[in-house]
Motif scaffolding. Structure first.
Motif, PDB file in Angstrom:
ATOM      1  N   VAL A   1     -13.594 -13.449   6.509  1.00 33.35           N
ATOM      2  CA  VAL A   1     -12.305 -12.794   6.715  1.00 33.35           C
ATOM      3  C   VAL A   1     -11.254 -13.518   5.886  1.00 33.35           C
ATOM      4  N   HIS A   2     -10.450 -12.737   5.170  1.00 32.52           N
ATOM      5  CA  HIS A   2      -9.469 -13.309   4.238  1.00 32.52           C
ATOM      6  C   HIS A   2      -8.078 -12.821   4.615  1.00 32.52           C
ATOM      7  N   ARG A   3      -7.285 -13.758   5.109  1.00 35.96           N
ATOM      8  CA  ARG A   3      -5.914 -13.439   5.523  1.00 35.96           C
ATOM      9  C   ARG A   3      -4.975 -13.803   4.387  1.00 35.96           C
ATOM     10  N   VAL A   4      -4.709 -12.819   3.554  1.00 37.33           N
ATOM     11  CA  VAL A   4      -3.866 -13.012   2.380  1.00 37.33           C
ATOM     12  C   VAL A   4      -2.666 -12.077   2.491  1.00 37.33           C
ATOM     13  N   PRO A   5      -1.562 -12.396   1.823  1.00 38.49           N
ATOM     14  CA  PRO A   5      -0.403 -11.493   1.863  1.00 38.49           C
ATOM     15  C   PRO A   5      -0.783 -10.108   1.347  1.00 38.49           C
ATOM     16  N   ALA A   6      -0.365  -9.082   2.075  1.00 38.18           N
ATOM     17  CA  ALA A   6      -0.696  -7.708   1.699  1.00 38.18           C
ATOM     18  C   ALA A   6       0.568  -6.871   1.699  1.00 38.18           C
ATOM     19  N   TYR A   7       0.741  -6.085   0.646  1.00 33.43           N
ATOM     20  CA  TYR A   7       1.955  -5.307   0.428  1.00 33.43           C
ATOM     21  C   TYR A   7       1.607  -3.833   0.266  1.00 33.43           C
ATOM     22  N   ALA A   8       2.612  -2.982   0.530  1.00 39.52           N
ATOM     23  CA  ALA A   8       2.399  -1.541   0.451  1.00 39.52           C
ATOM     24  C   ALA A   8       2.572  -0.998  -0.958  1.00 39.52           C
ATOM     25  N   SER A   9       3.222  -1.742  -1.839  1.00 38.89           N
ATOM     26  CA  SER A   9       3.455  -1.275  -3.207  1.00 38.89           C
ATOM     27  C   SER A   9       3.756  -2.478  -4.089  1.00 38.89           C
ATOM     28  N   PRO A  10       3.594  -2.336  -5.399  1.00 41.13           N
ATOM     29  CA  PRO A  10       3.946  -3.443  -6.294  1.00 41.13           C
ATOM     30  C   PRO A  10       5.414  -3.847  -6.192  1.00 41.13           C
ATOM     31  N   SER A  11       6.292  -2.871  -5.920  1.00 46.04           N
ATOM     32  CA  SER A  11       7.725  -3.187  -5.832  1.00 46.04           C
ATOM     33  C   SER A  11       8.052  -4.058  -4.624  1.00 46.04           C
ATOM     34  N   ALA A  12       7.160  -4.117  -3.631  1.00 44.55           N
ATOM     35  CA  ALA A  12       7.392  -4.937  -2.441  1.00 44.55           C
ATOM     36  C   ALA A  12       6.896  -6.371  -2.599  1.00 44.55           C
ATOM     37  N   VAL A  13       6.145  -6.643  -3.673  1.00 41.92           N
ATOM     38  CA  VAL A  13       5.577  -7.976  -3.889  1.00 41.92           C
ATOM     39  C   VAL A  13       6.684  -8.974  -4.247  1.00 41.92           C
ATOM     40  N   ASP A  14       6.563 -10.185  -3.753  1.00 44.44           N
ATOM     41  CA  ASP A  14       7.487 -11.265  -4.129  1.00 44.44           C
ATOM     42  C   ASP A  14       7.011 -11.892  -5.445  1.00 44.44           C
TER      43      ASP A  14
END
Length: 322
Positions: free
Chosen positions: A53-66
């Protein structure tokens, strides 16, 4: 270097899980129920050797990525989504095309100076939210990389080294597009597998597609590696292994029909051969038939196996001799 995987489906998800497991910095972009499951429970990577199991940051779109200065944007979406995804990636990042087909790199080069094609040989599946399955073990895949349109550099070497650390086979190739065009020829049969299911007779039904593809590439003056070179590269590296409780899925187009996504990437596989055929005066009735039929099957929600191989060949014959 952080890997921002844009598209956490079968290939993107397996690569993300493997990179994370090897200690790389990873973020994901996913959507819908898949995104919700990853955020809630983590990304479940299922392999013959066990689950992780890999708990990594997940975003809904590229524009939401930091987005950070050291990020590498890894495209793992279908070809039809490439333009929309790239529009939301900040300029100046290296872009890795972890995708089938050969049109994504050209699209990326319009916006980004540093584009890195990957020849993807990675049997994997994604049929349930939050879950991806690597179908080969102990090596999950072969991911050779280079610069587009040709050449190598320190970035491609660093990315390859990270993939090797994550358990993949990867070498840096100055002629990587020769390998991607050879992979395109192999992927032409994806539409037939999706239309007919995993049944006897697929090789015979797909043969006209590859024959047309080779003829078109020769006419266009586009080099590609031979079957012998491809077989030598693969060797016995990719070993299909059963994963407990998981029935082995078909290829990416088969999976799109099985999941009922409503779209497939045939326009960027068979459609690439159709496009080149029209540009260079080479008839491509088999690939146009495959493209047309599988796109229609996806749009009407048909499951894999709506045609028999003989039905498909009859359709090709009618298209070739109307």
């Amino acid at each position: 270097m952080r890997f921002v995987i844009l598209g956490a489906g079968a290939v993107g998800g397996v690569v993300a899980g493997r990179l994370d497991g090897a200690g790389a910095d990873v973020a994901l972009v996913a959507r819908g129920a898949h995104l919700e499951a990853i955020r809630r429970d983590g990304l479940l990577l299922r392999e013959a050797g066990g689950d992780s199991v890999h708990r990594v940051p997940a975003y809904a779109s590229p524009s939401a990525v930091d987005w950070r200065d050291d990020d590498v944007a890894v495209l793992a979406v279908k070809g039809g989504d490439t333009h929309a995804v790239l529009a939301d990636v900040p300029r100046g990042r290296p872009v890795v095309c972890l995708q089938n087909g050969v049109a994504n790199e050209r699209a990326a080069l319009r916006r980004f100076a540093d584009v890195y094609p990957v020849c993807v040989m990675l049997p994997a599946s994604h049929l349930a939210p939050g879950v991806v399955v690597a179908q080969c073990a102990p090596v999950p895949g072969i991911l050779d990389i280079g610069r587009y349109p040709s050449g190598t550099d320190a970035v491609s070497a660093d990315i390859s080294a990270s993939l090797v650390k994550a358990g993949f086979h990867s070498v840096v190739r100055a002629d990587i597009m020769r390998w991607k065009y050879a992979k395109l020829l192999m992927n032409l049969g994806n539409a037939v597998e999706a239309l007919c299911g995993r049944v006897d007779g697929l090789d015979e039904a797909a043969a006209p597609l590859r024959a047309e593809g080779e003829t078109v590439l020769y006419a266009a003056g586009i080099p590609f590696v031979s079957l012998a070179e491809d077989r030598a590269r693969r060797g016995d590296i990719l070993q299909l292994r059963a994963v407990a409780g998981v029935e082995r899925a078909g290829g990416s187009t088969w999976q799109s029909l099985a999941r009922g996504t409503g779209n497939v990437e045939a326009d960027y596989l068979n459609g690439e051969i159709v496009l080149l055929g029209r540009l260079h005066g080479v008839p491509t009735p088999a690939n146009e038939t495959a493209r047309r039929l599988v796109v229609a099957a996806a749009q009407r929600g048909a499951a894999p196996g709506s045609l028999t191989p003989s039905d498909f060949l009859a359709e090709v014959a009618r298209a070739a001799h109307p």
